[in-house]
Structure formats: structure tokens, C-alpha cells
Scaffold this motif. Structure first.
Motif, mmCIF file in Angstrom:
data_model
loop_
_atom_site.group_PDB
_atom_site.id
_atom_site.type_symbol
_atom_site.label_atom_id
_atom_site.label_comp_id
_atom_site.label_asym_id
_atom_site.label_seq_id
_atom_site.Cartn_x
_atom_site.Cartn_y
_atom_site.Cartn_z
ATOM 1 N N LEU A 105 -14.013 0.174 -2.049
ATOM 2 C CA LEU A 105 -12.669 0.745 -2.097
ATOM 3 C C LEU A 105 -11.914 0.206 -3.300
ATOM 4 O O LEU A 105 -12.001 -0.984 -3.618
ATOM 5 C CB LEU A 105 -11.892 0.417 -0.820
ATOM 6 C CG LEU A 105 -12.538 0.774 0.511
ATOM 7 C CD1 LEU A 105 -11.612 0.403 1.658
ATOM 8 C CD2 LEU A 105 -12.903 2.241 0.567
ATOM 9 N N ASN A 118 -2.009 9.262 -3.417
ATOM 10 C CA ASN A 118 -0.924 8.992 -2.475
ATOM 11 C C ASN A 118 0.425 8.976 -3.183
ATOM 12 O O ASN A 118 0.538 8.454 -4.304
ATOM 13 C CB ASN A 118 -1.141 7.647 -1.787
ATOM 14 C CG ASN A 118 -2.370 7.627 -0.915
ATOM 15 O OD1 ASN A 118 -2.416 8.254 0.137
ATOM 16 N ND2 ASN A 118 -3.400 6.905 -1.359
ATOM 17 N N ARG A 160 0.181 4.253 0.889
ATOM 18 C CA ARG A 160 0.043 4.961 2.169
ATOM 19 C C ARG A 160 1.006 4.396 3.202
ATOM 20 O O ARG A 160 1.714 5.143 3.894
ATOM 21 C CB ARG A 160 -1.395 4.849 2.671
ATOM 22 C CG ARG A 160 -1.626 5.416 4.071
ATOM 23 C CD ARG A 160 -3.066 5.244 4.510
ATOM 24 N NE ARG A 160 -3.267 5.700 5.876
ATOM 25 C CZ ARG A 160 -4.440 5.665 6.509
ATOM 26 N NH1 ARG A 160 -5.512 5.204 5.882
ATOM 27 N NH2 ARG A 160 -4.537 6.093 7.759
ATOM 28 N N GLY A 188 0.052 6.349 -6.160
ATOM 29 C CA GLY A 188 -1.159 5.543 -6.182
ATOM 30 C C GLY A 188 -2.401 6.387 -5.989
ATOM 31 O O GLY A 188 -2.332 7.534 -5.540
ATOM 32 N N SER A 206 -6.311 6.109 -4.253
ATOM 33 C CA SER A 206 -7.194 5.364 -3.365
ATOM 34 C C SER A 206 -8.601 5.940 -3.500
ATOM 35 O O SER A 206 -8.835 7.102 -3.147
ATOM 36 C CB SER A 206 -6.706 5.478 -1.916
ATOM 37 O OG SER A 206 -7.569 4.804 -1.033
ATOM 38 N N ASP A 235 -7.859 0.615 -4.939
ATOM 39 C CA ASP A 235 -6.520 1.157 -4.711
ATOM 40 C C ASP A 235 -5.579 0.581 -5.763
ATOM 41 O O ASP A 235 -5.596 -0.624 -6.025
ATOM 42 C CB ASP A 235 -6.033 0.773 -3.309
ATOM 43 C CG ASP A 235 -4.949 1.697 -2.790
ATOM 44 O OD1 ASP A 235 -4.452 2.535 -3.581
ATOM 45 O OD2 ASP A 235 -4.591 1.593 -1.600
ATOM 46 N N SER A 245 -11.692 10.107 -1.432
ATOM 47 C CA SER A 245 -10.621 9.535 -2.257
ATOM 48 C C SER A 245 -9.366 10.398 -2.163
ATOM 49 O O SER A 245 -9.437 11.607 -1.906
ATOM 50 C CB SER A 245 -11.069 9.416 -3.711
ATOM 51 O OG SER A 245 -12.233 8.620 -3.814
ATOM 52 N N GLY A 269 -1.447 1.319 -7.767
ATOM 53 C CA GLY A 269 -0.216 2.091 -7.719
ATOM 54 C C GLY A 269 0.798 1.644 -8.747
ATOM 55 O O GLY A 269 0.739 0.523 -9.274
ATOM 56 N N ASN A 311 0.816 -1.189 0.000
ATOM 57 C CA ASN A 311 0.000 0.000 0.000
ATOM 58 C C ASN A 311 0.863 1.258 0.000
ATOM 59 O O ASN A 311 1.776 1.394 0.821
ATOM 60 C CB ASN A 311 -0.889 -0.045 1.252
ATOM 61 C CG ASN A 311 -1.913 1.037 1.296
ATOM 62 O OD1 ASN A 311 -1.559 2.207 1.400
ATOM 63 N ND2 ASN A 311 -3.175 0.663 1.235
ATOM 64 N N MET A 314 -8.896 2.058 3.980
ATOM 65 C CA MET A 314 -7.578 1.526 3.638
ATOM 66 C C MET A 314 -7.644 0.018 3.414
ATOM 67 O O MET A 314 -8.210 -0.715 4.229
ATOM 68 C CB MET A 314 -6.562 1.839 4.743
ATOM 69 C CG MET A 314 -5.167 1.282 4.465
ATOM 70 S SD MET A 314 -3.930 1.833 5.676
ATOM 71 C CE MET A 314 -4.563 1.084 7.184
#
Length: 418
Positions: free
Chosen positions: A72, A378, A38, A404, A406, A74, A375, A76, A36, A54
Motif C-alpha cells: 500500500l 481521495n 479517507r 490524496g 491510495s 498513500d 487504487s 496527500g 488519512n 487503508m
């Protein structure tokens, strides 16, 4: 294999297409603990971290804390620039690639699910080693590796009472790795070159599990403790082995295959080690969070077809923090952004020439909120060092940037008005 990097410090003439020269061991360069963006900005801490928006794959129990009405998404990518050096040589490399994609949603208020795809390991190196033999003369050996393994996962988590959550991930591991060892005799007309090629195709499953405990401390503060366990499994696949006699100009790479000496395809089994992780986290709602992790992996049990390779148990520690100056600010955009920093140290699984191949780094990150939504975009920056130049080994110094997005959407909310 273990002696190879000792030669490189003395005799390596060139490196190209380098991901890491240490990816020639095991199944390649295994990905970092945290995927992740984050959490990467927080030094990679993950075992006790959670949030309503998350997706923390490293501890699947954290899925239980996701907003029950949310969907969600996510994803990256990363950019990496590295400098590889020995005591007398230096080479630069840069690459960029897909990092991960994941999504999560609630099935009920107490049952959540996640799925996605991410890399498991990568292999990428080209190294030339010069040698001399009195009976043969000069010769050159080229070591080359490419490819990697990926994993698609599906995970689930359940709330157990007020304070506990339990989760699990099932991974389908797939991909190909190719390794070549080519021997040239540039000064001899009496010897022809030879090449040994291995093509490994993996199609198998892996599993990990997580436990999360959290409790309110008052004053909008909460404490969390996390445990993770990666199950020991056998990765199964097929391997094709070719041995050929060749003629090739090492500079132009124009090649002529003279004969196939050996060709065989057979089933293979790679024993992957078990691992444990523990983490602690402290959060103040919508303001800040801090965390620390410890992870251990039993790489000494890594084996191919029952033959244990020369690897050692590894462990790593990580610490990180996140801070939001003022999450309720209306006019101050940067006051609503999240700022992160952290660091880590990894005692690696390789020990060559009586030196451990360790990794150390510091990280920083920021999250920019998107207007009228939860949203965020990141970004994380990692500066680190891997390996050593002692004992004629190779050291990598690198800068890695992760970017990324999210996405947080309330897809499952029942509308009162149309």
C-alpha cells in the motif's frame, strides 16, 4: 504570552503569512488527529477504523488488517483558505502544502509494518501591536513565528487470536521553529529598537500504541472497538537565543544591526503530554461504515525546561460515515465511488480571557476508483471555525481541501504462470 491575544483584538494593524495566530503557543499548531484523506472526509474518525487497503496511522493496531499480499502507498496534499477576524478587523490567508506520505505491507499473515512522513506541528504568524507610553511615546511590537516540526514513523502490528490486534508507532521528530519579538520606537530618536530571537532545533523520539478488537455480527456486518495511547515523552533539542539592538524601517523592513547584546546556545527539553483515545466502528462489507471517536490529551502537563505553561487538558469528539452505492456495478462508475461525511468538535488546550479556544467543523469526501485496480483518488473537504471573537480574541473561519492517492498493489503474490 497569554495576554498577547487580548492586545491583538484592540491594536493589531496587520497580519501576514498566517498559518494560525494561536500557533505562537506550545510547539505550534499541532496537526489534526487523522492524516488519512479517507478518514478526514469522515470527520477524522480513526480509532476503530480499518480496512485491507487503508493505512490508518492513528491506531497502529489497524495495520494487522491490511491484505497480507498487498503493498500500500498513500500520499496527500492540502489547500487551505482562512479568514481571521476580531471584533473590528479582518485578514485573509491561503496556503497549500504537503500533507503526508505513507506505505505499508505484510511481513507474514499475522505481522504487518508501515512507515512514512507527516507534519507534527506548524508555526506561522506575523502580528504588529501598537502601544503608547507617556515617557517614551508611540512604540510597535512585532511578533513573528515560522517553521515547524515533522515526524518520520515506523509502525508494526500483530494479530492476537481471532479478534484482537496490537500495534505501535515510533516517531522520529525533527525540525526547526523560529520566533522573534521586535520592539520599535518610530517616534523617538532617543531609543533604538531591540529584537529577541529564538531558534529551536528538535531531534527526538515519540511513541504511541493501539489496540483493536473486531467481531462478526452476521449478515456481512462487523463491530470494531479501538483504544489508542500516546506516551508522555521529553522532546530534546538545542535552542539558540539572540538579543540584538537594531534600527529598522518597519514598513520597508530594511534593517541595520547595531550590536549583539546576548548570544547563547544550550540544550533544551520540552515535556509532551500523554493522550488517550477510544473509538467504535460498525461496517457492512463493501457497502458502508460508520464510526465515532473520543480523544483526550493532558496538555496541562506541557512544560519547557520543567516550567509548565498555561495550557489545559483538551478533548475532542468526531463522528463519520462512508457509503458505496453499488460496489459490484460494471457500467455505473459513480455507483462504485465512495461517499463520506462527518463532523467534529474540539475543546482546545488554550483558555484566554476566560474563553476556551475551541474548534468545530463538518466534512465531506469522495473516493474515485481507478480502472482495473483497487487504487483510488481521495478528496475531502472541511469547513470549520477555530477560536472566538469574544473578549477581543481572534476567530479563524476556514475551508480546507485534501487530495490524496491510495495505491493498492499485489506485490507479494506468487505467479502460477509466466
Amino acid at each position: 504570552m497569554v495576554a498577547l491575544l487580548a492586545w491583538l483584538g484592540l491594536d493589531a494593524r496587520a497580519q501576514a503569512d498566517v498559518d494560525s495566530p494561536y500557533s505562537l503557543f506550545g510547539v505550534g499548531q499541532v496537526r489534526d488527529k487523522s492524516m488519512n484523506v479517507r478518514l478526514k472526509g469522515m470527520g477524522g474518525v480513526a480509532n476503530a477504523m480499518y480496512g485491507i487497503g487503508m493505512i490508518n496511522v492513528e491506531n497502529p493496531a489497524s495495520y494487522a488488517k491490511i491484505d497480507s499480499l498487498a503493498f500500500l502507498f498513500d500520499a496527500g496534499i492540502y489547500f487551505k483558505s482562512s479568514t481571521f477576524s476580531t471584533s473590528n478587523l479582518s485578514e485573509r490567508s491561503a496556503n497549500a502544502s504537503f500533507d503526508y506520505v505513507s506505505m505499508a505491507f505484510g511481513l507474514t499473515s499475522w505481522w504487518k509494518m508501515a512507515l512514512g512522513v507527516q507534519p507534527y506541528s506548524t508555526s506561522g504568524y506575523t502580528m504588529l501591536v501598537d502601544g503608547y507610553d507617556e515617557g517614551v511615546g508611540s512604540y510597535t511590537t512585532r511578533f513573528k513565528g515560522s517553521g515547524g516540526l515533522n515526524q518520520a514513523f515506523v509502525g508494526t502490528a500483530f494479530k492476537i487470536g481471532k479478534h484482537f490486534a496490537l500495534g505501535a508507532n515510533a516517531y522520529y521528530v525533527f525540525g526547526n521553529t523560529q520566533t522573534e519579538t521586535t520592539l520599535y520606537f518610530p517616534d523617538s530618536t532617543y531609543y533604538i529598537g531591540s529584537r529577541r530571537s529564538n531558534d529551536l532545533m528538535v531531534r527526538s523520539f515519540m511513541f504511541d500504541y493501539g489496540l483493536l478488537y473486531n467481531t462478526d455480527l452476521g449478515g456481512d456486518m462487523s463491530l470494531s472497538l479501538g483504544l489508542t495511547y500516546t506516551q508522555k515523552v521529553n522532546l530534546r533539542g538545542t535552542q539558540t537565543l539572540f538579543v540584538r539592538s537594531i534600527e529598522e524601517d518597519i514598513d520597508t523592513e530594511i534593517e541595520y544591526i547595531i550590536d549583539t547584546v546576548f548570544n547563547s546556545t544550550y540544550s533544551t527539553k520540552t515535556s509532551m503530554p500523554q493522550g488517550f483515545g477510544f473509538g467504535i466502528g460498525l461496517q457492512k462489507n463493501d457497502r458502508w461504515s460508520i464510526g465515532a471517536d473520543f480523544n483526550w490529551t493532558q496538555w496541562s502537563k506541557f512544560a519547557r525546561e520543567g516550567v509548565t505553561e498555561t495550557m489545559h487538558d483538551s478533548w475532542n469528539v468526531a463522528v463519520g460515515a462512508e457509503f458505496i452505492p453499488r460496489h459490484t456495478s460494471v457500467s455505473g462508475y459513480f455507483s462504485r465511488a465512495s461517499y463520506r461525511f462527518g463532523g467534529f468538535y474540539e475543546h482546545g488546550c488554550l483558555r484566554l480571557n476566560d474563553h476556551n479556544i475551541n474548534k468545530v467543523g463538518i466534512t465531506a469526501g469522495v473516493a474515485f476508483p481507478l480502472p482495473k485496480t483497487l487504487s483510488r483518488v481521495n478528496m475531502a473537504l472541511e469547513v470549520g471555525q477555530y477560536g472566538t471573537r469574544e473578549a477581543n480574541l481572534i476567530q479563524e473561519r476556514y475551508i480546507r481541501m485534501n487530495v490524496g492517492v491510495s495505491v493498492f498493489e499485489h506485490w507479494f503474490m506468487k505467479r502460477k504462470y509466466r
